[in-house]
Design an enzyme around this catalytic site. Sequence first.
Site, PDB file in Angstrom:
ATOM      1  N   ASP A  17      55.879  52.228  82.441  1.00 48.27           N
ATOM      2  CA  ASP A  17      55.017  51.054  82.255  1.00 48.27           C
ATOM      3  C   ASP A  17      53.644  51.565  81.816  1.00 48.27           C
ATOM      4  OD1 ASP A  17      53.982  48.368  82.508  1.00 48.27           O
ATOM      5  OD2 ASP A  17      53.171  48.892  84.467  1.00 48.27           O
ATOM      6  N   SER A  18      52.786  50.650  81.424  1.00 48.37           N
ATOM      7  CA  SER A  18      51.404  51.012  81.094  1.00 48.37           C
ATOM      8  C   SER A  18      50.699  51.614  82.299  1.00 48.37           C
ATOM      9  CB  SER A  18      50.641  49.768  80.663  1.00 48.37           C
ATOM     10  OG  SER A  18      50.565  48.862  81.747  1.00 48.37           O
ATOM     11  N   CYS A  80      57.890  46.866  81.354  1.00 48.02           N
ATOM     12  CA  CYS A  80      56.619  46.288  80.918  1.00 48.02           C
ATOM     13  C   CYS A  80      56.903  45.204  79.880  1.00 48.02           C
ATOM     14  CB  CYS A  80      55.767  47.392  80.312  1.00 48.02           C
ATOM     15  SG  CYS A  80      54.184  46.823  79.662  1.00 48.02           S
ATOM     16  N   GLU A 158      45.996  48.357  89.430  1.00 52.24           N
ATOM     17  CA  GLU A 158      45.862  49.803  89.163  1.00 52.24           C
ATOM     18  C   GLU A 158      44.962  50.469  90.211  1.00 52.24           C
ATOM     19  OE1 GLU A 158      47.186  51.918  86.639  1.00 52.24           O
ATOM     20  OE2 GLU A 158      48.581  50.246  86.429  1.00 52.24           O
ATOM     21  N   CYS A 190      54.314  39.680  83.952  1.00 52.57           N
ATOM     22  CA  CYS A 190      53.788  41.050  83.820  1.00 52.57           C
ATOM     23  C   CYS A 190      54.251  41.780  85.067  1.00 52.57           C
ATOM     24  CB  CYS A 190      52.269  41.012  83.740  1.00 52.57           C
ATOM     25  SG  CYS A 190      51.470  42.623  83.992  1.00 52.57           S
ATOM     26  N   HIS A 192      53.067  44.027  86.810  1.00 48.26           N
ATOM     27  CA  HIS A 192      52.066  44.275  87.854  1.00 48.26           C
ATOM     28  C   HIS A 192      51.998  43.105  88.852  1.00 48.26           C
ATOM     29  CE1 HIS A 192      50.598  47.414  85.108  1.00 48.26           C
ATOM     30  NE2 HIS A 192      49.764  47.827  86.045  1.00 48.26           N
TER      31      HIS A 192
HETATM   32  N1  DGL Z   1      52.816  45.680  83.328  1.00 50.05           N
HETATM   33  C1  DGL Z   1      52.684  45.271  81.975  1.00 50.05           C
HETATM   34  C2  DGL Z   1      53.533  44.068  81.634  1.00 50.05           C
HETATM   35  O1  DGL Z   1      54.567  43.867  82.229  1.00 50.05           O
HETATM   36  C3  DGL Z   1      51.377  45.073  81.340  1.00 50.05           C
HETATM   37  C4  DGL Z   1      50.161  45.580  81.845  1.00 50.05           C
HETATM   38  C5  DGL Z   1      49.126  45.933  80.828  1.00 50.05           C
HETATM   39  O2  DGL Z   1      48.499  45.063  80.211  1.00 50.05           O
HETATM   40  O3  DGL Z   1      48.950  47.117  80.693  1.00 50.05           O
HETATM   41  O4  DGL Z   1      53.198  43.319  80.751  1.00 50.05           O
END
Ligand code: DGL
Length: 270
Positions: A17-18, A80, A158, A190, A192
């Site tokens: 993931d990011s 992600c 984060e 998302c 997160h």
């Molecule tokens: N966790 C990521 C997602 O599912 C995105 C987070 C980011 O913007 O880096 O979209």
Amino acid sequence: MNAEMTQSNERPVAVFDSGVGGISVLKHIHTLLPNEQLLYVADSKHAPYGSKTPQEIQERCFKVADFLIAQDAKALVVACNTATAAAIDALRLRYTLPIIGMEPAVKSAAAATRNGIIGVLATTGTLKSAQFAALLESYGRNVEVVTQACVGLVECIERGELNTENTKALIRQYCAPLLAEGADTIVLGCTHYPFLSEAIAAIVGKEVILIDTGAAVANQLQYRLFDEGLQSARNHTASVSFWTNSDAVNAQQVISQLWGVSAEVAYSSL
Ligand code: DGL
């Protein structure tokens, strides 16, 4: 099953993931497939992806995928939504291993809503993507869909700030338009955001249904591994390895907090 096949089936499944958000998906994978060895990369130095161009996200995905394939990954999970929208086609063109992506659960939300109004919380990148437009075209036709980009929320997670005043203020701000429209179902679009489920539920109320895609991704991975004859034959719980490219001490704390038990986190300059 011959020896060569067994050996190749015992290669790890790679997840990235990011940043740390994909750990919400990793948890579902580890619960469903405990005997699969798992690798996880948090590309936290480059988070958030949500404000990057599709081109920039593709470049990051290639870098991370090259790293994970060099660790002998047998399958790749893009945990992600933003990276899937920007890069899944390019990844599938470039690599031959099975690649599983994800998208906001608009289909499930359309099935779950009682009043026909659903909200989608996601990154700007996901909401602006052609893939999301296609998703709405396919599954959002018979419901009202209210979308909200949640700028700044990924950064809270984060930092491991799941319940601070600042995080709760952002959640209130971003959920207000959805509640004002009467959404009775909210998609956590998302990876997160599932880490904020409790804080979100406390703000929107228990009667609002929150939908997350992690379990569906784990099911899809199980299906693909079976379909490709790649499932592990181990009869014990396999290891999970974490890498980050941000400050490893802080990452270790946040990853352990999100994973639920103390995790060893290696640093990579990728
Ligand atoms: N966790 C990521 C997602 O599912 C995105 C987070 C980011 O913007 O880096 O979209």
